[in-house]
Design a protein around this motif. Structure first.
Motif, PDB file in Angstrom:
ATOM      1  N   ALA A   1       8.610   6.972  10.285  1.00  0.00           N
ATOM      2  CA  ALA A   1       7.690   5.854  10.505  1.00  0.00           C
ATOM      3  C   ALA A   1       6.459   5.967   9.602  1.00  0.00           C
ATOM      4  O   ALA A   1       5.934   4.957   9.098  1.00  0.00           O
ATOM      5  CB  ALA A   1       7.273   5.810  11.973  1.00  0.00           C
ATOM      6  N   CYS A   2       5.996   7.182   9.379  1.00  0.00           N
ATOM      7  CA  CYS A   2       4.844   7.377   8.488  1.00  0.00           C
ATOM      8  C   CYS A   2       5.186   6.948   7.059  1.00  0.00           C
ATOM      9  O   CYS A   2       4.408   6.241   6.395  1.00  0.00           O
ATOM     10  CB  CYS A   2       4.399   8.836   8.514  1.00  0.00           C
ATOM     11  SG  CYS A   2       3.716   9.380  10.097  1.00  0.00           S
ATOM     12  N   LEU A   3       6.347   7.392   6.576  1.00  0.00           N
ATOM     13  CA  LEU A   3       6.753   7.016   5.228  1.00  0.00           C
ATOM     14  C   LEU A   3       6.978   5.507   5.113  1.00  0.00           C
ATOM     15  O   LEU A   3       6.607   4.877   4.104  1.00  0.00           O
ATOM     16  CB  LEU A   3       8.013   7.773   4.833  1.00  0.00           C
ATOM     17  CG  LEU A   3       7.875   9.296   4.726  1.00  0.00           C
ATOM     18  CD1 LEU A   3       9.220   9.943   4.464  1.00  0.00           C
ATOM     19  CD2 LEU A   3       6.880   9.682   3.640  1.00  0.00           C
ATOM     20  N   HIS A   4       7.579   4.925   6.148  1.00  0.00           N
ATOM     21  CA  HIS A   4       7.832   3.481   6.132  1.00  0.00           C
ATOM     22  C   HIS A   4       6.513   2.705   6.131  1.00  0.00           C
ATOM     23  O   HIS A   4       6.377   1.667   5.452  1.00  0.00           O
ATOM     24  CB  HIS A   4       8.677   3.092   7.346  1.00  0.00           C
ATOM     25  CG  HIS A   4       8.914   1.616   7.446  1.00  0.00           C
ATOM     26  ND1 HIS A   4       9.750   0.951   6.582  1.00  0.00           N
ATOM     27  CD2 HIS A   4       8.412   0.680   8.312  1.00  0.00           C
ATOM     28  CE1 HIS A   4       9.758  -0.336   6.893  1.00  0.00           C
ATOM     29  NE2 HIS A   4       8.969  -0.524   7.952  1.00  0.00           N
ATOM     30  N   THR A   5       5.520   3.190   6.868  1.00  0.00           N
ATOM     31  CA  THR A   5       4.220   2.518   6.903  1.00  0.00           C
ATOM     32  C   THR A   5       3.567   2.525   5.522  1.00  0.00           C
ATOM     33  O   THR A   5       3.066   1.490   5.044  1.00  0.00           O
ATOM     34  CB  THR A   5       3.303   3.218   7.918  1.00  0.00           C
ATOM     35  OG1 THR A   5       3.915   3.146   9.211  1.00  0.00           O
ATOM     36  CG2 THR A   5       1.926   2.567   7.945  1.00  0.00           C
ATOM     37  N   LEU A   6       3.571   3.677   4.871  1.00  0.00           N
ATOM     38  CA  LEU A   6       2.982   3.743   3.539  1.00  0.00           C
ATOM     39  C   LEU A   6       3.715   2.832   2.553  1.00  0.00           C
ATOM     40  O   LEU A   6       3.089   2.129   1.747  1.00  0.00           O
ATOM     41  CB  LEU A   6       2.999   5.183   3.030  1.00  0.00           C
ATOM     42  CG  LEU A   6       2.015   6.163   3.704  1.00  0.00           C
ATOM     43  CD1 LEU A   6       2.296   7.582   3.253  1.00  0.00           C
ATOM     44  CD2 LEU A   6       0.578   5.774   3.378  1.00  0.00           C
ATOM     45  N   ALA A   7       5.056   2.836   2.636  1.00  0.00           N
ATOM     46  CA  ALA A   7       5.838   2.008   1.721  1.00  0.00           C
ATOM     47  C   ALA A   7       5.602   0.518   1.970  1.00  0.00           C
ATOM     48  O   ALA A   7       5.459  -0.282   1.032  1.00  0.00           O
ATOM     49  CB  ALA A   7       7.321   2.342   1.855  1.00  0.00           C
ATOM     50  N   LEU A   8       5.538   0.119   3.241  1.00  0.00           N
ATOM     51  CA  LEU A   8       5.349  -1.292   3.571  1.00  0.00           C
ATOM     52  C   LEU A   8       3.972  -1.782   3.143  1.00  0.00           C
ATOM     53  O   LEU A   8       3.835  -2.879   2.577  1.00  0.00           O
ATOM     54  CB  LEU A   8       5.535  -1.488   5.078  1.00  0.00           C
ATOM     55  CG  LEU A   8       5.433  -2.936   5.587  1.00  0.00           C
ATOM     56  CD1 LEU A   8       6.520  -3.795   4.946  1.00  0.00           C
ATOM     57  CD2 LEU A   8       5.545  -2.980   7.102  1.00  0.00           C
ATOM     58  N   VAL A   9       2.958  -0.986   3.396  1.00  0.00           N
ATOM     59  CA  VAL A   9       1.607  -1.386   2.977  1.00  0.00           C
ATOM     60  C   VAL A   9       1.521  -1.438   1.457  1.00  0.00           C
ATOM     61  O   VAL A   9       0.900  -2.345   0.874  1.00  0.00           O
ATOM     62  CB  VAL A   9       0.570  -0.418   3.566  1.00  0.00           C
ATOM     63  CG1 VAL A   9      -0.821  -0.712   3.003  1.00  0.00           C
ATOM     64  CG2 VAL A   9       0.557  -0.503   5.081  1.00  0.00           C
ATOM     65  N   TYR A  10       2.162  -0.489   0.785  1.00  0.00           N
ATOM     66  CA  TYR A  10       2.140  -0.453  -0.678  1.00  0.00           C
ATOM     67  C   TYR A  10       2.742  -1.725  -1.276  1.00  0.00           C
ATOM     68  O   TYR A  10       2.209  -2.303  -2.226  1.00  0.00           O
ATOM     69  CB  TYR A  10       2.907   0.777  -1.165  1.00  0.00           C
ATOM     70  CG  TYR A  10       2.948   0.928  -2.669  1.00  0.00           C
ATOM     71  CD1 TYR A  10       1.837   1.395  -3.366  1.00  0.00           C
ATOM     72  CD2 TYR A  10       4.085   0.590  -3.389  1.00  0.00           C
ATOM     73  CE1 TYR A  10       1.870   1.530  -4.742  1.00  0.00           C
ATOM     74  CE2 TYR A  10       4.125   0.717  -4.764  1.00  0.00           C
ATOM     75  CZ  TYR A  10       3.014   1.193  -5.444  1.00  0.00           C
ATOM     76  OH  TYR A  10       3.039   1.323  -6.795  1.00  0.00           O
ATOM     77  N   THR A  11       3.860  -2.183  -0.729  1.00  0.00           N
ATOM     78  CA  THR A  11       4.525  -3.366  -1.270  1.00  0.00           C
ATOM     79  C   THR A  11       3.855  -4.669  -0.866  1.00  0.00           C
ATOM     80  O   THR A  11       4.216  -5.730  -1.389  1.00  0.00           O
ATOM     81  CB  THR A  11       5.991  -3.400  -0.812  1.00  0.00           C
ATOM     82  OG1 THR A  11       6.043  -3.327   0.624  1.00  0.00           O
ATOM     83  CG2 THR A  11       6.769  -2.234  -1.410  1.00  0.00           C
ATOM     84  N   SER A  12       2.895  -4.628   0.048  1.00  0.00           N
ATOM     85  CA  SER A  12       2.227  -5.860   0.482  1.00  0.00           C
ATOM     86  C   SER A  12       0.904  -6.102  -0.215  1.00  0.00           C
ATOM     87  O   SER A  12       0.367  -7.210  -0.140  1.00  0.00           O
ATOM     88  CB  SER A  12       1.991  -5.828   1.999  1.00  0.00           C
ATOM     89  OG  SER A  12       1.087  -4.792   2.340  1.00  0.00           O
ATOM     90  N   LEU A  13       0.366  -5.101  -0.893  1.00  0.00           N
ATOM     91  CA  LEU A  13      -0.943  -5.240  -1.531  1.00  0.00           C
ATOM     92  C   LEU A  13      -0.815  -5.868  -2.911  1.00  0.00           C
ATOM     93  O   LEU A  13       0.222  -5.752  -3.579  1.00  0.00           O
ATOM     94  CB  LEU A  13      -1.621  -3.875  -1.644  1.00  0.00           C
ATOM     95  CG  LEU A  13      -2.063  -3.243  -0.329  1.00  0.00           C
ATOM     96  CD1 LEU A  13      -2.526  -1.821  -0.565  1.00  0.00           C
ATOM     97  CD2 LEU A  13      -3.171  -4.062   0.321  1.00  0.00           C
ATOM     98  N   GLN A  14      -1.916  -6.507  -3.341  1.00  0.00           N
ATOM     99  CA  GLN A  14      -1.951  -7.140  -4.648  1.00  0.00           C
ATOM    100  C   GLN A  14      -2.179  -6.093  -5.741  1.00  0.00           C
ATOM    101  O   GLN A  14      -2.710  -5.013  -5.480  1.00  0.00           O
ATOM    102  CB  GLN A  14      -3.086  -8.169  -4.701  1.00  0.00           C
ATOM    103  CG  GLN A  14      -2.883  -9.358  -3.784  1.00  0.00           C
ATOM    104  CD  GLN A  14      -1.654 -10.169  -4.142  1.00  0.00           C
ATOM    105  OE1 GLN A  14      -1.350 -10.346  -5.326  1.00  0.00           O
ATOM    106  NE2 GLN A  14      -0.938 -10.635  -3.134  1.00  0.00           N
ATOM    107  N   PRO A  15      -1.768  -6.395  -6.979  1.00  0.00           N
ATOM    108  CA  PRO A  15      -1.988  -5.437  -8.072  1.00  0.00           C
ATOM    109  C   PRO A  15      -3.471  -5.222  -8.330  1.00  0.00           C
ATOM    110  O   PRO A  15      -4.315  -6.054  -8.013  1.00  0.00           O
ATOM    111  CB  PRO A  15      -1.293  -6.097  -9.267  1.00  0.00           C
ATOM    112  CG  PRO A  15      -1.224  -7.550  -8.926  1.00  0.00           C
ATOM    113  CD  PRO A  15      -1.062  -7.609  -7.446  1.00  0.00           C
TER     114      PRO A  15
END
Length: 1272
Positions: A81-95
């Motif tokens: 869940a920790c890894l998934h949270t980091l990955a999900l937030v990473y893919t949702s942020l703008q460049p």
């Protein structure tokens, strides 16, 4: 001015409620007290916060906790869940969000035993993002793919490539529907470029995965289909000229990369690429069947020439050339690339393409150097063709000679680098003799001959300097000085020419730096004694001789360009120079040179020392009264630089003293500032501690400055207005209500003056008064005297902000001017003569435009009032235009006096106008009209006496006064409409249905465009349509930048309509074929120049093709029906070739334009021959540039060999008359040879008369170019 880099915007994590709740719940699992539990709590706290800075801090903490995890720790769902949270937030942020960079850093710090699981989570989240088909998310998803591929080896290669193919395919289909919509096209091009680059990055980072998928039987076929479709997209971009060069060049690299990824790095890859470059299927047998089939799409006959160029770039960029080449096909490819580029270089017309060719040739030379330098064995027989005496090197040198003076700096720079690399390649291919060549290049006949040929060229050829610098860099200055000992003196003699001084100084710097290093080495080896004296004799002594005997401008350029470089190389030489200058008889020159050394500095913030200030104070008193104008001018120029240095350095010191912590340094800076104040007091002899401008200037001074606003010189007006704004209001006296009313009344009176320059004075006065809070009260007083029916707006409250005061004052002033203008237009509609004599309309309109220019229209508080006012302004502009249009649109506006509507002579004048009206059409080419015979001489006399009896008005108002009133009114209408369209925010609804509030509507903008069309296409007076062009340019620039889809399409539509009208040969057309087509070229210029330079320039290409087709006569054309379009086309082409804003994009059409001009000389119609001659003269100037010196026989005016794009039209121009005349080009009397070198006009005339070429001689009468040497 230093532009600060924008700080990236930090945004907090924003997720929808359901997704956020799910993540927090997954992080709330209790697995006991351990490191994973602490990590989950950190991430949970991060999600619950809204402050992005605190979130970054927690993410960094989470990264440290991840890095500290050991393999023995629990590896359960909480860690996932920790890894998934980091990955999900990473893919949702703008460049470019710093928070995303922090998460990327945290993920990259994952331990090795956990990296696969982290990449799997990231791949899963990326797949979820790619499953969203929304078009507005495409750019974001592509950016996420690029970011993930850069840092991690993803597991979703197949999905990613499918997504990129789908996006590229959609973009390719959309491109054909965006004609004329430049902003949308630019966005699409950027999207395609990003997608192609990202696909290349994904393939490069996944080489092993690509090879593995191609080996698996169950996944091979679908993966090949994906690569197949992606390859199709690359080919489509590569072969479609509608795409910009950057996208096509990237597609060429992508093609080669995909071939390499599928086939490996063996000899067969080079074989396939060679086949693509040759355009032949030979060599494709080793490629997979699907790849072979797709490659044949590039081999089609008639493919754009740029395909080979971009494939060459791709081969050099995507294939590895370091080390020994894998096989003979690689050597063949290495030699094929320059041959392909050189063949392409002959047909290159666009400067941007020439830039790509030059860059790729330089890239090739670097690849060849890498290949030869890394090899341990002597180069093969085939690579011996890279020697200096080979045919390939000679062709490359010809390319260098034809491009080393190219208009683009980038081409010249790449050409110089290519020349240097060719010299290195020559050394590398001469393996056994390379050591000897480095020690003594005289033993190499190729280098010797090359150096002698370069030294023998004229010094006005600027490419010579860079080539000699390369020889100095590789072989040393001693070698060059042995061949030409007088080289330093020759170069110093060129310093009097400002255009050559930078080149000569750069070459001199390389020479004396290299020479000093060589002499130092020789002295260490014991070969030279007193080497510094020898260096001084070579470089310093010629310099001193020039300084003591040269002209003032020559010494100025030496001080600017050469002397600082020499002293930087050898500071100890200054004492030697001082001793030598003490015996110099030219004391004035020495003093001016010394002043230049004190005043000038590389940094304007460099502090003046007390010694320098004392020297200035010593110099100024006895030298200010010099009787030599040149000395006085140079003194003022240098003193101006000194004052700028005082200003900049004082600001720097003041800022420094506020930040300085060292008390000793702070005291030193304060002392410097005090010395500055004393120096300024000494200069201006002011009272102590009096430096505020308002404290020094009195009311009498301010009154004198106010009178300067009425000066006839525009610069004096502007300076006076600027100075008055900086003075305190009490000094100017505008706080006095009565005085303000007097100034305002003067401005309003000047706005109706019959002297055109008075309206400019009125505008400056109004702009001065706009900032005063009591202006509306003064305006109310003036309105009571002149316009009692005007309703003055209320005055702003005392606590109103300055910005609002300016807006309300501007609104009130424009309303009053508009009210007065509306009344005057009504009177002018009844009597234009009275308007021209008493109240010209243009003054009011000019004041409205000037006041609007000073207003910030982005945030206006009274939007509703402004909308009403804009509508009224546009309406009154149209009425003004209707009043004066009959004059400026007449075929002879210079002598026309239209009569009043109630005049007795009106009927007679209308009859005359009706009789001459057919001459306003194109009918005069076929059937010229005459006045009706029933108008007798007696009637004419009666008409003239009626004109003189119109109330004493006719003899007072001359035709010139009427014409000035009319064309200036038309000018101000155009400027006002252009200002309204350019500065006011647009009210429109975008394609998403979102309403953007503004002050001017789409319908109003389109109406203004139609108005400009009418004026430009029908006005006969040059002043009227030239200034209508200025307003129309403002409108077209606004159309391209607007967010309205309908407005973006207008330039394309208007251009198509006017071209259709030009192509028609209807005698009743109102387009003016006399007066060089009047405003038609200006109309088309404005539409084409609005096209962004970074676009594919489709409108320009389409227009040039159609115009050249019209301008070039065909044997089967009907002469009478084709004459008028041909004249229009020739005149329009002339205007387009002269337009500097079209830049280098017009160059590809020079050859065809030259042919059209020459063929026009043979026409039987004088109008065609005249327009052809004008076009030919313009093209000659466009090709060779303007004359650079007054002396006709000066070397400055000689023309060097030109790029191939200019050689062909000149060589083929005369052959167009008769192919048998081609032999004339080889005679000594021909002014045009194969290198594009022009001889004197006398030679041209003698040759043309001797061989009977009368048309050619007549065309060249105004062409005066002098060649100082031969064409080579």
């Amino acid at each position: 001015m230093v532009v600060k880099k924008k700080t990236p915007k930090v945004e907090a994590v924003v997720l929808d409620g359901e997704k956020l709740a799910t993540l927090i719940a997954s992080l709330s699992i209790d697995e006991g007290e351990n490191e994973v539990q602490s990590l989950a709590q950190t991430l949970q706290s991060c999600l619950e916060l809204t402050d992005p800075v605190q979130q970054i801090q927690l993410v960094k903490k989470a990264g440290e906790q991840l890095a500290a995890l050991t393999e023995c720790k629990p590896n359960g769902p909480l860690l996932g869940a920790c890894l998934h949270t980091l990955a999900l937030v990473y893919t949702s942020l703008q460049p470019k969000n710093p928070l995303r960079r922090a998460i990327a850093s945290a993920l990259s710090s994952v331990p090795a035993w956990l990296m696969d699981r982290a990449v799997a989570s990231l791949s899963s989240c990326l797949s979820d993002c790619l499953s969203n088909p929304a078009s507005d998310r495409f750019t974001h998803n592509v950016d996420i793919i690029a970011a993930c591929s850069t840092a991690f080896q993803l597991y979703v290669l197949f999905t990613v490539l499918q997504f990129l193919h789908a996006g590229l395919s959609k973009s390719l289909h959309q491109n054909s529907d965006l004609a004329g919509r430049h902003i949308a096209q630019a966005k699409l091009m950027h999207s395609c470029l990003t997608a192609v680059k990202t696909s290349m990055l994904v393939v490069q980072r996944s080489q092993e995965t690509v090879s593995a998928l191609l080996q698996r039987e169950d996944e091979k076929r679908p993966f090949e289909d994906t690569l197949n479709r992606l390859f199709d997209c690359y080919i489509h971009i590569l072969t479609d000229d509608e795409f910009v060069q950057s996208v096509q060049s990237t597609a060429g690299m992508a093609v080669v990369l995909l071939i390499r990824s599928v086939m490996g790095s063996g000899d067969e890859v080079a074989s396939v690429v060679c086949s693509l470059l040759r355009g032949s299927a030979e060599g494709l047998d080793l490629a997979p069947e699907w790849l072979k089939h797709r490659c044949k799409g590039i081999l089609k006959s008639g493919r754009p020439p740029g395909v080979s160029l971009y494939l060459c770039h791709g081969a050099l960029a995507m294939l590895s050339w370091k080390g020994a080449l894998p096989g003979p096909q690689w050597e063949q490819l290495l030699l094929l690339v320059p041959q392909t580029l050189l063949e392409l270089d002959v047909s290159v017309k666009e400067s941007s393409t020439a830039m790509v060719v030059a860059r790729v040739l330089t890239l090739w030379s670097g690849a060849a150097m890498d290949c030869l330098q890394s090899g341990t064995q002597p180069c093969s027989v085939s690579l011996q063709s890279l020697r200096g005496d080979s045919e390939l090197q000679q062709r490359l040198l010809e390319h260098i000679y034809s491009h080393w003076e190219h208009p683009l700096d980038g081409v010249r720079h790449q050409t110089r680098t290519l020349f240097k690399n060719l010299l290195v390649l020559h050394q590398l291919t001469s393996a056994s003799d390379i050591t000897d060549f480095k020690q003594n290049p005289r033993t190499d006949p190729y280098i010797t001959a090359l150096t002698q040929s370069l030294l023998g060229l004229e010094w006005h050829m600027r490419g010579k300097y860079g080539s000699l610098s390369c020889l100095v860099e590789l072989h040393g200055a001693g070698y060059i000085l042995e061949m030409q000992p007088q080289l330093p003196s020759s170069l110093l003699g060129l310093m009097g020419d400002q255009t050559l001084a930078p080149y000569a100084s750069d070459l001199l710097e390389r020479l004396f730096v290299s020479h000093k290093a060589q002499l130092c080495v020789q002295a260490e080896e014991g070969h030279v004694e007193d080497w510094m004296h020898q260096w001084h004799m070579t470089w310093v002594t010629p310099l001193l001789q020039v300084l003591c005997s040269a002209r003032l401008d020559q010494t100025t350029y030496i001080l600017d360009y050469f002397l600082p470089k020499l002293l930087r190389c050898s500071p100890s030489s200054l004492s030697h120079m001082v001793q030598a200058l003490q015996t110099c008889p030219h004391a004035v020159l020495v003093r001016m040179d010394a002043l230049g050394l004190v005043c000038e500095s590389h940094r304007s913030t460099e502090t003046l020392t007390s010694q320098e200030i004392e020297l200035i104070q010593f110099f100024l008193p006895p030298n200010l009264n010099s009787q030599t104008p040149g000395v006085r001018q140079q003194t003022v120029s240098l003193f101006k630089k000194l004052l700028c240095r005082v200003k900049d350095s004082s600001q720097f010191l003041q800022k420094k003293t506020l930040q300085e912590k060292n008390q000793e340094q702070k005291d030193h800076d304060q002392k410097s500032l005090h010395s500055y104040k004393e120096f300024l007091r000494w200069i201006f002899t002011t009272e102590p501690d009096v430096f505020a401008l308002g404290d020094v200037v009195t009311s009498e001074h301010a009154q004198s400055v106010l009178y300067c606003v009425a000066s006839n010189f525009l610069e004096v007006k502007q300076l006076a207005s600027t100075l008055l704004r900086q003075l305190p209001p009490s000094t100017v006296g505008l706080k006095d209500a009565e005085r303000m009313a007097d100034v305002l009344q003067a401005a309003l009176d000047l706005s109706t003056s019959t002297k055109p320059f008075d309206s400019v004075t009125a505008a400056h006065l109004l702009n001065l008064l706009i900032h005063e809070p009591d202006l509306i009260q003064a305006l109310r007083l003036c309105a009571q005297r002149k316009a009692p029916d005007f309703q003055s707006p209320p005055a702003p409250p005392p606590d109103t902000s300055h910005q609002l005061v300016v807006e309300l004052n501007t609104l009130a002033v424009i309303r009053f001017l508009l009210h007065s203008l509306q009344l005057e237009v009504i009177r002018a509609e009844s009597s234009l003569l009275q308007a021209a004599a008493s109240f010209p309309l243009y003054g009011r309109a000019h004041c409205v435009t000037a006041v609007l220019q000073q207003l910030n229209t982005e945030n206006l508080s009274e939007a509703e009032q402004w909308c009403v006012l804009v509508s009224e302004l546009i309406a009154v502009c149209y009425r003004m235009s209707d009043v004066v249009a009959p004059v400026v649109q007449s075929s002879s506006p210079e002598g026309l006096i239209p009569m009043d509507t109630d005049s007795e002579a009106s009927a007679g004048l209308q009859k005359i106008l009706k009789e001459i009206q057919p001459r306003d059409t194109n009918d005069f080419f076929t059937s010229a009209r005459e006045l009706e015979p029933d108008q007798s001489e007696e009637q004419t006399k009666n008409t003239h006496s009626s004109l003189l009896d119109t109330g004493g008005e006719g003899y007072r108002v001359t035709a010139q006064m009427v014409l000035v009133c009319c064309w200036r009114s038309m000018k101000e209408v155009s400027m006002l409409l252009g200002q309204l369209c350019q500065s006011l925010p647009l009210d429109f609804t975008n394609q998403d249905g979102e309403r953007h509030r503004g002050l001017i509507t789409e319908e109003q903008v389109e109406g203004v465009g139609l108005y400009f069309r009418q004026q430009l296409l029908q006005s006969r007076h040059r002043g009227a349509f030239e200034l209508a062009y200025v307003g129309f340019v403002r409108l077209t620039d606004m159309l391209c930048r607007s967010g309205s889809q309908a407005l973006q399409k207008l330039p394309s539509r208007w251009l198509s309509e006017v071209l259709e009208e030009v192509k028609s040969s209807d005698p009743s057309s109102k387009l003016c074929a006399t007066r060089r087509s009047a405003g038609i070229p200006f109309y088309i210029q404005a539409l084409l120049s609005s096209e962004p330079k970074s676009s594919s320039c489709s409108l320009l290409k389409m227009t040039m093709r159609e115009l050249i087709a019209l301008a070039t006569p065909a044997s089967n054309q009907d002469t009478e029906r084709s004459t008028v379009p041909q004249v229009h086309a020739l005149n329009i082409l002339r205007a387009l070739y002269r337009d500097t804003r079209l830049g280098e994009n017009i160059i590809p059409f020079v050859s065809d334009g030259m042919q059209a001009a020459v063929l026009g000389f043979t026409s039987a119609v004088w109008a065609v021959r005249n327009s052809s001659t004008l076009l030919f003269s313009t093209l000659i100037t466009r090709i060779f540039g303007v004359k650079k010196g007054k002396d006709e026989h000066s070397k400055k005016n000689s023309v060097p060999p030109d790029p191939p794009v200019f050689q062909a039209p000149l060589t083929n121009a005369l052959v167009l008359f008769d192919p048998s005349r081609k032999n004339f080009l080889t005679t000594p009397h021909c002014p045009i040879n194969c290198t594009g070198c022009m001889r004197r006009e006398k030679d041209w005339s003698e040759g043309c008369m001797k061989y009977g070429y009368k048309e050619e001689r007549r065309a060249m009468e105004s062409w005066r170019f002098d060649c100082g040497g031969t064409g080579g």
